[in-house]
Design a protein around this motif. Structure first.
Motif, PDB file in Angstrom:
ATOM      1  N   LEU A  29      28.309  40.531  45.923  1.00  0.00           N
ATOM      2  CA  LEU A  29      29.198  40.390  44.771  1.00  0.00           C
ATOM      3  C   LEU A  29      28.731  39.269  43.851  1.00  0.00           C
ATOM      4  CD1 LEU A  29      31.861  41.221  43.347  1.00  0.00           C
ATOM      5  CD2 LEU A  29      33.021  39.528  44.783  1.00  0.00           C
ATOM      6  N   ALA A  30      28.259  38.174  44.409  1.00  0.00           N
ATOM      7  CA  ALA A  30      27.831  37.011  43.619  1.00  0.00           C
ATOM      8  C   ALA A  30      26.679  37.353  42.689  1.00  0.00           C
ATOM      9  CB  ALA A  30      27.449  35.852  44.529  1.00  0.00           C
TER      10      ALA A  30
ATOM     11  N   LEU B  75      30.137  39.170  50.004  1.00  0.00           N
ATOM     12  CA  LEU B  75      30.289  38.152  48.968  1.00  0.00           C
ATOM     13  C   LEU B  75      28.944  37.808  48.336  1.00  0.00           C
ATOM     14  CD1 LEU B  75      32.329  36.368  47.536  1.00  0.00           C
ATOM     15  CD2 LEU B  75      32.060  34.696  49.351  1.00  0.00           C
TER      16      LEU B  75
ATOM     17  N   ALA C 235      33.060  36.031  42.801  1.00  0.00           N
ATOM     18  CA  ALA C 235      32.597  35.511  44.093  1.00  0.00           C
ATOM     19  C   ALA C 235      33.103  34.093  44.311  1.00  0.00           C
ATOM     20  CB  ALA C 235      31.070  35.556  44.158  1.00  0.00           C
TER      21      ALA C 235
ATOM     22  N   GLU D  74      35.406  32.871  47.327  1.00  0.00           N
ATOM     23  CA  GLU D  74      34.931  31.771  48.164  1.00  0.00           C
ATOM     24  C   GLU D  74      35.991  30.678  48.281  1.00  0.00           C
ATOM     25  OE1 GLU D  74      31.481  29.216  46.883  1.00  0.00           O
ATOM     26  OE2 GLU D  74      30.620  30.451  48.476  1.00  0.00           O
TER      27      GLU D  74
ATOM     28  N   ALA E 261      38.085  41.422  42.891  1.00  0.00           N
ATOM     29  CA  ALA E 261      37.115  41.037  43.917  1.00  0.00           C
ATOM     30  C   ALA E 261      37.449  41.671  45.261  1.00  0.00           C
ATOM     31  CB  ALA E 261      37.061  39.514  44.044  1.00  0.00           C
TER      32      ALA E 261
END
Length: 185
Positions: free
Chosen positions: A133-134, A130, A141, A145, A175
């Motif tokens: 990805l962010a 994550l 992300a 989350e 995602a």
């Protein structure tokens, strides 16, 4: 109630110390529901309890001192981020303790070491993927989350991020595929 929380958030942002306690008092039931959903949907672990997760999140909120949320939706998005960090930190701490913490290790050619529980490993893998990805897809992300670490439903995420439910659904699917690729790579 949404207006009450938004007013409390504004008072917290203005530096009203009493509003900080009032905010968590007013949001406590919703925070417990958020924590319960997160623990039910894959974060269940013997070291986690709904109450402990909410209280630790509150303590981190106090330590941070700065609330950037401007309304109820942003506040709960922030709460899901804090809960994520609490869960990840607890899992990391437990992994370190299993490995002896600061104890000097010696290598043995045996199978005595027990692997980490699948849930804990998954939490850490998702957290690391994550973070990657962010850096390239911040909204994706944020959706992950809120869903994975926050326990939000697609409709709640859509409302919190001011998106259409179909957009959240597409973001979630994209995602997931990206996270799987990052976790396998």
């Amino acid at each position: 109630m949404e207006e009450d929380l938004t007013a409390l958030i504004q008072r917290v942002r203005e530096g009203d110390a009493q509003a900080r306690s009032d905010l968590f008092g007013s949001a406590y039931a919703d925070l417990r529901q958020l924590a319960r959903a997160r623990l039910r949907d894959g974060g269940r672990h013997e070291g986690f309890s709904t109450t402990a997760l909410v209280h630790e999140s509150y303590l981190r909120f106090l330590r941070a001192g700065d609330l950037r949320a401007v309304d109820r939706r942003a506040f709960f998005a922030y709460a899901s981020q804090v809960m994520r960090s609490v869960i990840v930190d607890l899992v990391r701490e437990q992994h370190a303790q299993r490995r002896g913490g600061a104890v000097q290790h010696e290598t043995l050619d045996s199978q005595l070491g027990l692997p980490a529980a699948q849930g804990e490993s998954e939490i850490l893998q998702v957290h690391e993927a994550l973070a990657a990805l962010a850096s390239s897809e911040p909204r994706l992300a944020q959706v992950v989350e809120m869903r994975y670490f926050g326990g939000y439903e697609e409709s709640e995420i859509a409302q919190a991020l001011d998106l259409h439910v179909r957009t959240v659904r597409r973001d979630w699917e994209k995602a997931r595929l990206l996270l799987i690729a990052l976790m396998q790579g």
